[in-house]
Enzyme design. Sequence first.
Site, mmCIF file in Angstrom:
data_model
loop_
_atom_site.group_PDB
_atom_site.id
_atom_site.type_symbol
_atom_site.label_atom_id
_atom_site.label_comp_id
_atom_site.label_asym_id
_atom_site.label_seq_id
_atom_site.Cartn_x
_atom_site.Cartn_y
_atom_site.Cartn_z
ATOM 1 N N ASP A 12 -13.276 23.383 17.353
ATOM 2 C CA ASP A 12 -14.228 22.984 18.385
ATOM 3 C C ASP A 12 -13.453 22.762 19.682
ATOM 4 O O ASP A 12 -12.583 21.893 19.734
ATOM 5 C CB ASP A 12 -14.903 21.677 17.919
ATOM 6 C CG ASP A 12 -16.165 21.381 18.690
ATOM 7 O OD1 ASP A 12 -16.332 21.932 19.789
ATOM 8 O OD2 ASP A 12 -16.968 20.573 18.178
ATOM 9 N N ASP A 118 -18.254 27.761 21.959
ATOM 10 C CA ASP A 118 -17.058 26.910 21.913
ATOM 11 C C ASP A 118 -16.706 26.425 20.512
ATOM 12 O O ASP A 118 -15.974 25.450 20.353
ATOM 13 C CB ASP A 118 -17.230 25.706 22.843
ATOM 14 C CG ASP A 118 -18.331 24.771 22.377
ATOM 15 O OD1 ASP A 118 -19.146 25.179 21.533
ATOM 16 O OD2 ASP A 118 -18.387 23.634 22.868
ATOM 17 N N GLU A 119 -17.206 27.101 19.488
ATOM 18 C CA GLU A 119 -16.975 26.659 18.115
ATOM 19 C C GLU A 119 -16.810 27.846 17.187
ATOM 20 O O GLU A 119 -17.515 28.843 17.345
ATOM 21 C CB GLU A 119 -18.217 25.932 17.587
ATOM 22 C CG GLU A 119 -18.268 24.474 17.868
ATOM 23 C CD GLU A 119 -19.520 23.893 17.244
ATOM 24 O OE1 GLU A 119 -19.791 24.168 16.075
ATOM 25 O OE2 GLU A 119 -20.220 23.181 17.966
#
Length: 363
Positions: A12, A118-119
């Site tokens: 993350d 974003d992960e």
Amino acid sequence: MNKTMRIVAHLDMDAFFAAIEERDNPRFKGLPIVVGADPKSGAGRGVVSTANYKAREYGIHSAMPISTAWRLSEEARRKGGPAAVFMGVGMRRYGEVSGRVMAILRIHVPIVEEASVDEAYLDVSFTGSYEKAEALAKKIKQSISDKERLTASVGIGPNKLIAKIASGRHKPDGLTVVRGDEAEAFLAPLPIREIPGIGPKTEELFLKLGVRLVQDLKKYSKDEMREMLGKWGADLYEKVRGRDASPLVEEWEAKSIGEQETFEQDTKDLHFVTERLQALARTVVKRLGAGGFKTFRTVVLTVRFSDFETKTRSRTLETPTDSYETLEFETMKLLLPFFDKRENPRKKLIRLIGVRVEKLSKQ
DNA sequence: TCTGGGGTCCTAGGACCC
DNA sequence: TCTGGGGTCCTAGGACCC
């Protein structure tokens, strides 16, 4: 430990949008940064997308109304702190950075699920042990730091659920390992809201039943969970015990494409709304083609009133189409009743409209 | 506090079919 | 007479995620 032991990592990126802005604007280094809607000196309508850690010290966080963030920044300023830097969302740039980060992950790991911009989930079973998986995660974090000057938090566990929750335990720049035999004890003392899929409503439901922690949920049988929550209840029964067999999904296809817009001021002006609807429909058709789709068959119109009541109206066509004219015509037919007594007897003002297409086909 | 924009998945009722 | 059972599609709404 057997050779087929499953080990999953979840990575993350820390305060991703704000971290990119801070990196790319050296003059903002060390200042509180809020990425999101235009605050308009406290009168803005949107929300905070991402706040960096400095801004979080002011109590500013994701999904907070931007007007509230503005007020908190002003309060901090009056107390002698620096005002927050407010920036719009530069999604294209973040997407480019995301692409480079994902490429770094793929250098080290063959099976990657890009869960969002974003992960990502990484199947690190091939390392064969938690020790080696942890070493690999350190290497990946270092590589992201070297190449992109950004930090990430990583969780490692026996499945996606544990990896995801673990990645959130030590932010920013964290690395948390939860072995298979520790998973259940790791979850037990956490608030139920930590479990992905338990949102505000479900949390409230369970608080009323005196259930606050994951361990409190264990008193319910699988049937009772299903009774309360439907199909998802059975999954949750397993999750509470640290079990999650869901696989990584490497490839997926969009099921719908849509655009929506909140107006700067609520309105009842049909000409204005029509013009915005046409603009949204044009963008949707453009994105449909750009996404490699040939046709859609269902159109959905969303209308949100000033009191936040939200209505959707949809129509499925006999024949798939890619026509902008059809999309405009069908959504207009769905819109018009909201401008008279049929769908809007109290003449409420409209805050938002949205246009979405479904039943997409690449054929 | 006054609530974005992009999505996914689930539920439930009614229509319709075999 | 007062009543099936299963399956699929459509529509609307809602919870949730980032």
